[in-house]
Write a protein that holds these residues in place. Structure first.
Motif, mmCIF file in Angstrom:
data_model
loop_
_atom_site.group_PDB
_atom_site.id
_atom_site.type_symbol
_atom_site.label_atom_id
_atom_site.label_comp_id
_atom_site.label_asym_id
_atom_site.label_seq_id
_atom_site.Cartn_x
_atom_site.Cartn_y
_atom_site.Cartn_z
ATOM 1 N N HIS A 181 0.800 -1.231 0.000
ATOM 2 C CA HIS A 181 0.000 0.000 0.000
ATOM 3 C C HIS A 181 0.831 1.279 0.000
ATOM 4 C CE1 HIS A 181 0.406 1.047 4.318
ATOM 5 N NE2 HIS A 181 0.419 -0.254 4.531
ATOM 6 N N HIS A 182 2.040 1.244 0.584
ATOM 7 C CA HIS A 182 2.789 2.504 0.674
ATOM 8 C C HIS A 182 3.377 2.945 -0.672
ATOM 9 C CE1 HIS A 182 6.658 0.408 0.597
ATOM 10 N NE2 HIS A 182 6.234 -0.372 1.574
ATOM 11 N N VAL A 204 -3.518 -3.982 4.588
ATOM 12 C CA VAL A 204 -3.970 -2.750 5.240
ATOM 13 C C VAL A 204 -4.872 -3.121 6.414
ATOM 14 C CG1 VAL A 204 -4.865 -0.448 4.825
ATOM 15 C CG2 VAL A 204 -3.986 -1.772 2.900
ATOM 16 N N ASP A 206 -5.047 -1.027 9.799
ATOM 17 C CA ASP A 206 -5.577 -0.032 10.730
ATOM 18 C C ASP A 206 -6.598 0.858 10.014
ATOM 19 O OD1 ASP A 206 -4.185 2.857 10.192
ATOM 20 O OD2 ASP A 206 -2.829 1.228 9.670
ATOM 21 N N GLU A 208 -7.376 4.014 10.027
ATOM 22 C CA GLU A 208 -6.960 5.274 9.395
ATOM 23 C C GLU A 208 -6.355 5.033 8.016
ATOM 24 O OE1 GLU A 208 -3.785 8.863 10.251
ATOM 25 O OE2 GLU A 208 -4.539 7.722 11.967
ATOM 26 N N THR A 209 -5.483 4.024 7.911
ATOM 27 C CA THR A 209 -4.865 3.725 6.613
ATOM 28 C C THR A 209 -5.895 3.172 5.636
ATOM 29 O OG1 THR A 209 -2.829 3.204 7.810
ATOM 30 C CG2 THR A 209 -2.915 2.583 5.499
ATOM 31 N N ARG A 212 -7.725 6.080 4.162
ATOM 32 C CA ARG A 212 -6.889 6.829 3.205
ATOM 33 C C ARG A 212 -6.752 6.069 1.890
ATOM 34 N NH1 ARG A 212 -1.582 6.253 2.573
ATOM 35 N NH2 ARG A 212 -1.287 5.389 4.663
ATOM 36 N N ILE A 213 -6.496 4.767 1.979
ATOM 37 C CA ILE A 213 -6.328 3.964 0.766
ATOM 38 C C ILE A 213 -7.614 3.939 -0.061
ATOM 39 C CG2 ILE A 213 -5.901 1.623 -0.083
ATOM 40 C CD1 ILE A 213 -3.370 3.000 0.913
ATOM 41 N N SER A 223 -6.663 -7.444 3.777
ATOM 42 C CA SER A 223 -6.554 -7.111 5.192
ATOM 43 C C SER A 223 -6.607 -8.373 6.027
ATOM 44 C CB SER A 223 -7.671 -6.157 5.616
ATOM 45 O OG SER A 223 -7.535 -5.791 6.981
#
Length: 229
Positions: A181-182, A204, A206, A208-209, A212-213, A223
């Motif tokens: 993902h990064h 992924v 958490d 929050e991430t 965003r994704i 996940s």
């Protein structure tokens, strides 16, 4: 039509139950996933077994390479002291078309048997080819699948180089690219999708991430906690 992004259970529902076990896959199904991702290795007796690592020590009390064990030897082991190592066929029978299955070719020489299994289940068990996605970091294994059966959807995994993954994906007519993902942002996702690739990203966990994704417009998210998707 499924809502995007697809909810993809990583190694079943790894955050809830021991990874790559039938129990973890059952949990993922209970959580309503769109797809489940598993990893396969080839045993010395020729069966595909579902396990992530190349060696046994992290998850079992045994040691050594999984590819150096027979199915009988592997069936005597217990993951986390509790769960059996399943075969690919046992996983297919459990899922039974309830969701898509992403088979990651983790071990060497796994392509041929994977193609054979997919062919068997499309011919005799009512599966469609679009119920499968075969992915790998190993380009040679993916090339082998492409050369054996061009009906099998392919995905290229990458954790470092989107351009290299994209260029290789074009040579095997891959359906998807699976970047960590990064590596992604809105622009890179759009560029890959414009070339005709689905973009499914990993892993992924958490909230929050995940949020965003999702704003990047990806097609799927892997996940350990698919219920968070």
């Amino acid at each position: 039509m499924k809502n995007l992004p697809l909810k993809i259970g990583h190694r079943g529902a790894k955050g809830h139950v021991a990874e790559n076990t039938l129990e973890s896959i059952k949990k993922a199904l209970e959580l309503g996933v769109d797809a489940i991702e598993i990893d396969v290795h080839l045993s010395t007796t020729g069966e595909l077994v579902v396990f992530h690592d190349f060696t046994l020590e992290r998850l079992t009390t045994d040691a050594g390479e999984i590819a150096m064990k027979s199915l009988k030897e592997l069936k005597e082991l217990r993951i986390n002291g509790q769960f059996e190592i399943p075969t690919l066929l046992e996983v297919l029978d459990l899922i039974d078309k309830k969701c898509m299955l992403n088979i990651e070719l983790k071990g060497l020489r796994t392509a041929f048997e994977t193609c054979k299994s997919i062919q068997l289940y499309t011919e005799t068990k009512g599966w469609n080819f679009d119920g499968f996605l075969v992915s790998s970091f190993n380009h040679e294994e993916l090339k082998t699948v492409f050369n054996i059966n061009k009906n099998i959807p392919l995905a290229v995994l990458t954790e470092s180089d989107l351009d290299m993954a994209k260029n290789f994906a074009q040579t095997i007519n891959a359906k998807a690219i699976h970047p960590v993902h990064h590596l992604l942002n809105k622009k890179s996702v759009r560029q890959l999708q414009k070339l005709g690739f689905e973009v499914n990203t990993w892993t992924v966990n958490d909230i929050e991430t995940i949020q965003r994704i999702k704003t990047y417009g990806v097609d799927g998210i892997f996940s350990d906690f698919p219920d968070r998707l």
